[in-house]
Design a protein around this motif. Structure first.
Motif, PDB file in Angstrom:
ATOM      1  N   THR A  82       0.828  -1.208   0.000  1.00  0.00           N
ATOM      2  CA  THR A  82       0.000   0.000   0.000  1.00  0.00           C
ATOM      3  C   THR A  82       0.862   1.257   0.000  1.00  0.00           C
ATOM      4  N   ALA A  83       2.011   1.210   0.664  1.00  0.00           N
ATOM      5  CA  ALA A  83       2.927   2.362   0.634  1.00  0.00           C
ATOM      6  C   ALA A  83       3.456   2.569  -0.784  1.00  0.00           C
ATOM      7  N   LYS A  84       3.853   1.479  -1.427  1.00  0.00           N
ATOM      8  CA  LYS A  84       4.388   1.550  -2.794  1.00  0.00           C
ATOM      9  C   LYS A  84       3.346   2.106  -3.766  1.00  0.00           C
ATOM     10  N   LEU A  85       2.084   1.734  -3.571  1.00  0.00           N
ATOM     11  CA  LEU A  85       1.010   2.170  -4.462  1.00  0.00           C
ATOM     12  C   LEU A  85       0.405   3.522  -4.067  1.00  0.00           C
ATOM     13  N   GLY A  86       0.830   4.063  -2.927  1.00  0.00           N
ATOM     14  CA  GLY A  86       0.291   5.351  -2.476  1.00  0.00           C
ATOM     15  C   GLY A  86      -1.168   5.272  -2.064  1.00  0.00           C
ATOM     16  N   ILE A  87      -1.556   4.198  -1.402  1.00  0.00           N
ATOM     17  CA  ILE A  87      -2.947   4.015  -0.980  1.00  0.00           C
ATOM     18  C   ILE A  87      -3.201   4.893   0.248  1.00  0.00           C
ATOM     19  N   PRO A  88      -4.138   5.846   0.166  1.00  0.00           N
ATOM     20  CA  PRO A  88      -4.358   6.793   1.258  1.00  0.00           C
ATOM     21  C   PRO A  88      -5.321   6.324   2.346  1.00  0.00           C
ATOM     22  N   PHE A  89      -6.082   5.275   2.086  1.00  0.00           N
ATOM     23  CA  PHE A  89      -7.076   4.812   3.050  1.00  0.00           C
ATOM     24  C   PHE A  89      -6.534   3.588   3.788  1.00  0.00           C
ATOM     25  N   THR A  90      -7.244   3.164   4.808  1.00  0.00           N
ATOM     26  CA  THR A  90      -6.828   2.022   5.620  1.00  0.00           C
ATOM     27  C   THR A  90      -7.088   0.719   4.876  1.00  0.00           C
ATOM     28  N   VAL A  91      -6.065  -0.113   4.828  1.00  0.00           N
ATOM     29  CA  VAL A  91      -6.191  -1.462   4.276  1.00  0.00           C
ATOM     30  C   VAL A  91      -5.845  -2.418   5.412  1.00  0.00           C
TER      31      VAL A  91
END
Length: 184
Positions: A82-91
């Motif tokens: 998620t950090a690599k993909l720039g995911i801003p919400f909670t996974v």
């Protein structure tokens, strides 16, 4: 028991990407919170859904919609991806599929049924996002679900997927929620 409109979702605890333990109920700060159960990090469709929600996240937040995703995978793998993909919400990492089981998110009966009726439009989007399917992780036959709750934890929208591509897009989710009254 499947979650249906009008039922109340149980509270549960989860680890955030910075290692904090959070209560699901403590996240219910917007008009709606969508909990989207995906498959696993190596699944191309799950990657696509995650990226589409990433790109629409600012708009959805402005409309009073929060996004949480649940995916098979270890906390470390989910945090890294998620950090690599720039995911801003909670996974939420659910490597043992405890939440899938608790909320009765079924698996497909076969690989054939899992891919039957797959959206060709979604497959074409793989190129746009540069998605490649990767190794299997966890339960390869796991289906997805999209559950939306209001501030009080009451289910206002319940969608259990029929196949690997059957996850509402951000715009479809937004449209579905337009018909749902906002409760305070």
């Amino acid at each position: 028991m499947k979650l249906t409109e009008g039922t109340e979702i149980d509270d549960f605890l989860f680890l955030t990407k910075n290692g904090n333990c959070e209560s699901f109920r403590s996240q219910l700060k917007r008009n709606f919170t969508a909990v989207i159960f995906l498959r696993h990090l190596g699944c191309g469709m799950s990657q696509l859904d995650m990226l589409k929600y990433r790109d629409a996240y600012k708009f959805l937040k402005e409309q009073g919609i929060e996004i949480l995703m649940v995916i098979q995978g270890t906390e470390a793998a989910v945090a890294e991806r998620t950090a690599k993909l720039g995911i801003p919400f909670t996974v939420i990492a659910d490597p043992e599929q405890e939440l899938y089981g608790h909320f009765n998110i079924p698996s497909s009966e076969s690989m054939r049924q899992l891919v039957y009726g797959v959206s060709e439009d979604k497959l074409l989007e793989f190129d746009y996002y540069g998605i490649e399917c990767q190794r299997f992780e966890g339960n390869e036959l796991q289906l997805q679900a999209t559950i939306v709750v209001d501030r009080k934890g009451q289910v206002v929208l319940s969608h259990y997927s029929e196949n690997i591509s059957d996850v509402p897009s951000p715009s479809e989710l937004y449209q579905m929620l337009q018909a749902v009254p906002v409760r305070s």
